[in-house]
Design a protein around this motif. Structure first.
Motif, PDB file in Angstrom:
ATOM      1  N   LYS A 120       0.834  -1.200   0.000  1.00 15.16           N
ATOM      2  CA  LYS A 120       0.000   0.000   0.000  1.00 15.16           C
ATOM      3  C   LYS A 120       0.872   1.256   0.000  1.00 15.16           C
ATOM      4  CE  LYS A 120      -3.891   2.087   2.478  1.00 15.16           C
ATOM      5  NZ  LYS A 120      -4.790   1.964   3.669  1.00 15.16           N
ATOM      6  N   THR A 121       1.970   1.221   0.765  1.00 15.76           N
ATOM      7  CA  THR A 121       2.888   2.355   0.820  1.00 15.76           C
ATOM      8  C   THR A 121       3.583   2.559  -0.529  1.00 15.76           C
ATOM      9  OG1 THR A 121       3.268   1.990   3.184  1.00 15.76           O
ATOM     10  CG2 THR A 121       4.881   3.332   2.017  1.00 15.76           C
ATOM     11  N   ALA A 122       4.031   1.468  -1.143  1.00 10.50           N
ATOM     12  CA  ALA A 122       4.685   1.551  -2.454  1.00 10.50           C
ATOM     13  C   ALA A 122       3.726   2.120  -3.494  1.00 10.50           C
ATOM     14  CB  ALA A 122       5.175   0.173  -2.880  1.00 10.50           C
ATOM     15  N   LYS A 123       2.482   1.668  -3.443  1.00  8.73           N
ATOM     16  CA  LYS A 123       1.465   2.157  -4.380  1.00  8.73           C
ATOM     17  C   LYS A 123       1.236   3.650  -4.183  1.00  8.73           C
ATOM     18  CE  LYS A 123      -1.919   1.099  -7.367  1.00  8.73           C
ATOM     19  NZ  LYS A 123      -1.723   0.351  -8.631  1.00  8.73           N
ATOM     20  N   ALA A 124       1.148   4.065  -2.923  1.00  5.91           N
ATOM     21  CA  ALA A 124       0.921   5.480  -2.621  1.00  5.91           C
ATOM     22  C   ALA A 124       2.075   6.344  -3.101  1.00  5.91           C
ATOM     23  CB  ALA A 124       0.713   5.666  -1.119  1.00  5.91           C
ATOM     24  N   ALA A 125       3.300   5.800  -3.087  1.00  9.48           N
ATOM     25  CA  ALA A 125       4.475   6.549  -3.537  1.00  9.48           C
ATOM     26  C   ALA A 125       4.513   6.699  -5.052  1.00  9.48           C
ATOM     27  CB  ALA A 125       5.742   5.864  -3.054  1.00  9.48           C
ATOM     28  N   GLY A 126       3.731   5.884  -5.759  1.00  8.87           N
ATOM     29  CA  GLY A 126       3.723   5.946  -7.215  1.00  8.87           C
ATOM     30  C   GLY A 126       4.573   4.880  -7.876  1.00  8.87           C
ATOM     31  N   ALA A 127       5.072   3.926  -7.073  1.00 11.26           N
ATOM     32  CA  ALA A 127       5.897   2.844  -7.618  1.00 11.26           C
ATOM     33  C   ALA A 127       5.033   1.841  -8.373  1.00 11.26           C
ATOM     34  CB  ALA A 127       6.667   2.157  -6.500  1.00 11.26           C
ATOM     35  N   LYS A 128       5.668   1.114  -9.282  1.00  6.75           N
ATOM     36  CA  LYS A 128       4.955   0.113 -10.076  1.00  6.75           C
ATOM     37  C   LYS A 128       5.226  -1.316  -9.613  1.00  6.75           C
ATOM     38  CE  LYS A 128       3.099   2.969 -13.102  1.00  6.75           C
ATOM     39  NZ  LYS A 128       3.660   4.246 -12.638  1.00  6.75           N
ATOM     40  N   GLY A 129       6.298  -1.519  -8.840  1.00  2.07           N
ATOM     41  CA  GLY A 129       6.628  -2.864  -8.399  1.00  2.07           C
ATOM     42  C   GLY A 129       7.480  -2.858  -7.145  1.00  2.07           C
TER      43      GLY A 129
ATOM     44  N   LEU B 157       0.509  -4.274  -8.039  1.00  2.00           N
ATOM     45  CA  LEU B 157       1.939  -4.053  -8.215  1.00  2.00           C
ATOM     46  C   LEU B 157       2.613  -5.293  -8.780  1.00  2.00           C
ATOM     47  CD1 LEU B 157       2.666  -2.343  -4.772  1.00  2.00           C
ATOM     48  CD2 LEU B 157       2.591  -1.195  -6.988  1.00  2.00           C
ATOM     49  N   LYS B 158       3.751  -5.095  -9.407  1.00  2.00           N
ATOM     50  CA  LYS B 158       4.567  -6.211  -9.871  1.00  2.00           C
ATOM     51  C   LYS B 158       5.441  -6.701  -8.717  1.00  2.00           C
ATOM     52  CE  LYS B 158       4.815  -4.261 -14.548  1.00  2.00           C
ATOM     53  NZ  LYS B 158       4.189  -5.348 -15.324  1.00  2.00           N
ATOM     54  N   PHE B 159       5.851  -7.979  -8.766  1.00  2.00           N
ATOM     55  CA  PHE B 159       6.680  -8.560  -7.713  1.00  2.00           C
ATOM     56  C   PHE B 159       7.985  -9.080  -8.301  1.00  2.00           C
ATOM     57  CE2 PHE B 159       7.885 -12.408  -5.179  1.00  2.00           C
ATOM     58  CZ  PHE B 159       8.300 -11.731  -4.037  1.00  2.00           C
ATOM     59  N   GLY B 160       9.100  -8.702  -7.663  1.00  2.00           N
ATOM     60  CA  GLY B 160      10.407  -9.146  -8.111  1.00  2.00           C
ATOM     61  C   GLY B 160      11.229  -9.696  -6.967  1.00  2.00           C
TER      62      GLY B 160
ATOM     63  N   GLY C 155       8.201  -5.803  11.388  1.00  2.05           N
ATOM     64  CA  GLY C 155       7.737  -6.138  10.054  1.00  2.05           C
ATOM     65  C   GLY C 155       6.853  -5.053   9.476  1.00  2.05           C
ATOM     66  N   ARG C 156       7.023  -3.810   9.977  1.00  3.59           N
ATOM     67  CA  ARG C 156       6.231  -2.683   9.530  1.00  3.59           C
ATOM     68  C   ARG C 156       7.128  -1.595   8.943  1.00  3.59           C
ATOM     69  NH1 ARG C 156       1.047  -3.069  11.898  1.00  3.59           N
ATOM     70  NH2 ARG C 156       0.516  -1.459  10.370  1.00  3.59           N
ATOM     71  N   ILE C 157       6.566  -0.773   8.089  1.00  5.41           N
ATOM     72  CA  ILE C 157       7.273   0.395   7.578  1.00  5.41           C
ATOM     73  C   ILE C 157       7.115   1.515   8.601  1.00  5.41           C
ATOM     74  CG2 ILE C 157       7.477   2.062   5.694  1.00  5.41           C
ATOM     75  CD1 ILE C 157       8.061  -0.781   4.816  1.00  5.41           C
ATOM     76  N   GLU C 158       8.220   2.132   8.990  1.00  4.13           N
ATOM     77  CA  GLU C 158       8.148   3.201   9.974  1.00  4.13           C
ATOM     78  C   GLU C 158       7.231   4.333   9.488  1.00  4.13           C
ATOM     79  OE1 GLU C 158       9.376   3.592  12.970  1.00  4.13           O
ATOM     80  OE2 GLU C 158      10.816   1.937  13.144  1.00  4.13           O
ATOM     81  N   LYS C 159       6.526   4.949  10.448  1.00  6.65           N
ATOM     82  CA  LYS C 159       5.566   6.005  10.114  1.00  6.65           C
ATOM     83  C   LYS C 159       6.235   7.173   9.376  1.00  6.65           C
ATOM     84  CE  LYS C 159       1.950   4.056  11.906  1.00  6.65           C
ATOM     85  NZ  LYS C 159       0.868   3.545  11.016  1.00  6.65           N
ATOM     86  N   ARG C 160       7.444   7.522   9.794  1.00 10.43           N
ATOM     87  CA  ARG C 160       8.157   8.620   9.134  1.00 10.43           C
ATOM     88  C   ARG C 160       8.411   8.293   7.663  1.00 10.43           C
ATOM     89  NH1 ARG C 160      11.404  12.851  11.160  1.00 10.43           N
ATOM     90  NH2 ARG C 160      11.116  12.012  13.260  1.00 10.43           N
ATOM     91  N   ASP C 161       8.819   7.054   7.390  1.00  8.20           N
ATOM     92  CA  ASP C 161       9.069   6.611   6.017  1.00  8.20           C
ATOM     93  C   ASP C 161       7.768   6.626   5.211  1.00  8.20           C
ATOM     94  OD1 ASP C 161      10.941   5.492   7.993  1.00  8.20           O
ATOM     95  OD2 ASP C 161      11.969   4.643   6.261  1.00  8.20           O
ATOM     96  N   GLN C 162       6.701   6.099   5.832  1.00  9.43           N
ATOM     97  CA  GLN C 162       5.407   6.084   5.152  1.00  9.43           C
ATOM     98  C   GLN C 162       4.958   7.492   4.773  1.00  9.43           C
ATOM     99  OE1 GLN C 162       2.078   3.741   6.657  1.00  9.43           O
ATOM    100  NE2 GLN C 162       3.471   2.628   7.991  1.00  9.43           N
ATOM    101  N   LYS C 163       5.110   8.394   5.716  1.00 10.05           N
ATOM    102  CA  LYS C 163       4.632   9.758   5.512  1.00 10.05           C
ATOM    103  C   LYS C 163       5.319  10.423   4.330  1.00 10.05           C
ATOM    104  CE  LYS C 163       3.974  14.164   7.938  1.00 10.05           C
ATOM    105  NZ  LYS C 163       4.173  14.894   9.226  1.00 10.05           N
ATOM    106  N   VAL C 164       6.642  10.303   4.256  1.00  8.26           N
ATOM    107  CA  VAL C 164       7.362  10.966   3.177  1.00  8.26           C
ATOM    108  C   VAL C 164       7.104  10.287   1.835  1.00  8.26           C
ATOM    109  CG1 VAL C 164       9.553   9.695   3.359  1.00  8.26           C
ATOM    110  CG2 VAL C 164       9.567  12.063   2.568  1.00  8.26           C
TER     111      VAL C 164
END
Length: 511
Positions: free
Chosen positions: A66-75, A123-126, A327-336
C-alpha cells in the motif's frame, strides 16, 4: 552514403527487447531490504546468526504494498536472500530460512505474503537473490552453482509472475577466508528466460545495468545504446561493494564512466547493445532498518529531486524502504513516501492542451500525435540539421516542466535539444538538454507562455518522438536543497563514527 551516416544507422539499429521495454515502462520501483540483518542491526552479517532471531511480531506486507502504491511505484523487489544466506521463503535447499524461525511457527513465507500483497494492490513482484552466500558450506565449490539454481527455480516457479530478478555483485568472501565463487551467470540467465520469459534481469544481468553508485546520482546524458563491452558481469561484480562500508553508498560516478554512449565513445567500438541504467538508493543511510537511523530519513524535497533526476533523466529508480523488527514500515518513512506520490501526481495533474506544428513533418506521423493522450508518434519527413516543433496553448499558461519521450522502437536518437517559451515579451530559452530516451522531464522556473518550442539541435538521423507535453505549474520542483546536503554530511559523519567504534570493539574482542 557517408561513413558517418553508416555509423549512425548502426547505432540506431540497436533496439530494446520486449522485456526491456516493459521494465523501462515501470520507471520507479521499491526495494525491500529485510531479513536476519533487520533483527541484529547489521548491514552484512556472516551467516551464523540464529534463525530464531527472525521473529517479526506484526509483519504486514499489505502495508508495504500500500505504501509503495501510494508513492507511485509500479513494483516491489524483495531481498529473498541477502549475503548472509538466510532465506525468506520455504526453501528445500537449506535449513537456514524462515522454516527454522519462530515466525508463524516456522510456517511463514515472506516471499509468498508479499507476492500476494503486490497482486492485491496491482503491483509487480520481483526477487533479489544474492549470489554470495556466507552460510552455505557449498560456497566456493562447483556444487554451489547447482545450489543457487535450485533456489532460483523455487522463486521463479512458486510465486506467480516475477517481473525482475536482481543480482547483487557485492562480495567480500575474503572476510570468511574463502575464494570468490565463479558464478555461472549464463546458466542463471537461461534459467530466468526459461521459467519467466517476461522477467528482466537487473544489475549483474543483460537487461538493466547499474548506474554506478548507491547515492541516487545520475548522469547528465544517459544513453541506452552503449558499447557491448559494458555488459561484463565480472566487471560489474568487481565494481560492486566488496565490504560493509557506508562510504560506498555515497560514492560518485567513478564506478562507471560518465560518458557511455556519445558518438565519440561509440565510434571507438564495433558492437553495441541496448542497456538502460537503474539507480538504486535507500530512503535511509543504510539498506536494512536501524533504529539509530529513524531520524535520518530522506526529505520530501530530496526524494523529489532524485525522482526527477533519475526517472526524469532516462534512468530507472529503485528506492529502498526497509521494514523494522515488527515487520512494519516506519511512520516517518510512510509519511514521506505518501507525500512523494501526492507531489508527483500534483505536478503532472495539468497537461496543457496544445495544438502542434512541426517543420518538415512526415504527414503519416504528424506532430499532433505528441500529446500524452494521443496514440502514435511524430517522425520528421527527412534528415535535417535541426528539427523544430511548436506546442501552442489555447491561452497563456504558467508552465514549469515539459515531458519528452522518444519512440524507442526506433532506438534512442536525440543528442541535444533546447526549449523556448513564447511569451508576450518574445521568446526565452528555458532549458537545454541532451538525451531523451524513454523519458526526459525538463524542468525550469515557472513562466507564463503561449507556446513552447522544441528545437532538436543534434540527432542520429531523423527523430521519432512519442510525447512532447508541457505541464502547468502546480507546486515547485525542488533542486537538491542545501539542508539535504548538510544533513547528508552529518549522516555520513555519524555513520563513520559508528563504524569506527564498531571496528575498535572488534579489535578489542580479537585481542
Amino acid at each position: 552514403m557517408t561513413d558517418k551516416d553508416e555509423r549512425l544507422r548502426i547505432y540506431t539499429s540497436i533496439l530494446p527487447s520486449p522485456v526491456q521495454k516493459s521494465f523501462e515502462d515501470t520507471g520507479f520501483n521499491i526495494f525491500i531490504h529485510y531479513g536476519i540483518n533487520t533483527f541484529i542491526g547489521k548491514e552484512w552479517s556472516d551467516g551464523s546468526a540464529s534463525p530464531s532471531l527472525f521473529d517479526p511480531e506484526d509483519q504486514n506486507t499489505d502495508e508495504w504494498a500500500k505504501t509503495a502504491k501510494a508513492a507511485g511505484a509500479k513494483g516491489i523487489i524483495l531481498t529473498c536472500k541477502h549475503h548472509d544466506g538466510f532465506c525468506l521463503w520455504q526453501t528445500k535447499t537449506t535449513a537456514y530460512s524462515v522454516a527454522s524461525s519462530p515466525y508463524k511457527n516456522g510456517k511463514g513465507d515472506v516471499a509468498r505474503e508479499l507476492s500476494e500483497s503486490c497482486r492485491k494492490f496491482g503491483l509487480k513482484f520481483g526477487v533479489y537473490l544474492s549470489p554470495w552466500d556466507r552460510n552455505s558450506p557449498l560456497y566456493g565449490t562447483d556444487k554451489y552453482n547447482d545450489f543457487y539454481i535450485a533456489q532460483l527455480r523455487e522463486l521463479l516457479t512458486n510465486y506467480g509472475e516475477i517481473f525482475c530478478v536482481w543480482l547483487d555483485g557485492a562480495c567480500g568472501s575474503y572476510m570468511d577466508g574463502k575464494p570468490a565463487q565463479v558464478y555461472d551467470f549464463e546458466r542463471i540467465y537461461a534459467t530466468v528466460r526459461a521459467l519467466q520469459p517476461h522477467c528482466a534481469i537487473s544489475n549483474c544481468g543483460p537487461d538493466v545495468r547499474w548506474v554506478g553508485n548507491e547515492a541516487g546520482k545520475t548522469r547528465k546524458s544517459e544513453w541506452n545504446v552503449v558499447p557491448e563491452f559494458s555488459f561484463d558481469v565480472q566487471k560489474i561484480a568487481e565494481n560492486s561493494q566488496q565490504s560493509d562500508d557506508p562510504s560506498f553508498r555515497k560514492k560518485g560516478l567513478d564506478a562507471m564512466s560518465e560518458d557511455l554512449g556519445s558518438r565519440e565513445v561509440l565510434d571507438a567500438f564495433d558492437s553495441f547493445i541496448w542497456y538502460p541504467a537503474e539507480a538504486d538508493v535507500s530512503i535511509r543511510p543504510g539498506w536494512f532498518w536501524h533504529k539509530r537511523e529513524n531520524l535520518a530519513v530522506r526529505s520530501l524535497d530530496n526524494l523529489t529531486f532524485i525522482y526527477y533526476s533519475s526517472v526524469g533523466g532516462n534512468t530507472l529508480l529503485l528506492l529502498n524502504v526497509p521494514p523494522n523488527k515488527k515487520g512494519r514500515i516506519e511512520k516517518r518513512d510512510q509519511k514521506v513516501l505518501c507525500a512523494l506520490g501526492e507531489r508527483i501526481k500534483a505536478h503532472f495533474s495539468a497537461p496543457v492542451p496544445c495544438s502542434y506544428t512541426a517543420e518538415n513533418a512526415d504527414p503519416a506521423f504528424p506532430a499532433s500525435n505528441l500529446a500524452t493522450e494521443r496514440e502514435g508518434y511524430f517522425r520528421a519527413g527527412g534528415i535535417e540539421q535541426s528539427y523544430e516543433i511548436e506546442a501552442r496553448f489555447s491561452s497563456p499558461t504558467l508552465v514549469d516542466k515539459v515531458l519528452l519521450r522518444e519512440n524507442c522502437d526506433f532506438s534512442q536518437r536525440v543528442e541535444s535539444f533546447d526549449l523556448f517559451a513564447v511569451t508576450e515579451k518574445g521568446e526565452k530559452k528555458v532549458y537545454s538538454g541532451t538525451t531523451i530516451g524513454f523519458k526526459r522531464i525538463a524542468t525550469f522556473k515557472k513562466i507564463k507562455a503561449s507556446a513552447i518550442r522544441l528545437v532538436i539541435t543534434s540527432c542520429r538521423l531523423e527523430p521519432y518522438l512519442e510525447i512532447f507535453q508541457p505541464y502547468a505549474f502546480n507546486g515547485k520542483v525542488p533542486s537538491q536543497p542545501l539542508t539535504d546536503k548538510i544533513a547528508a554530511f552529518i549522516r555520513g559523519v555519524g555513520q563513520k563514527m559508528y563504524y569506527k567504534r564498531l571496528n575498535k570493539q572488534k579489535q578489542k574482542q580479537e585481542i
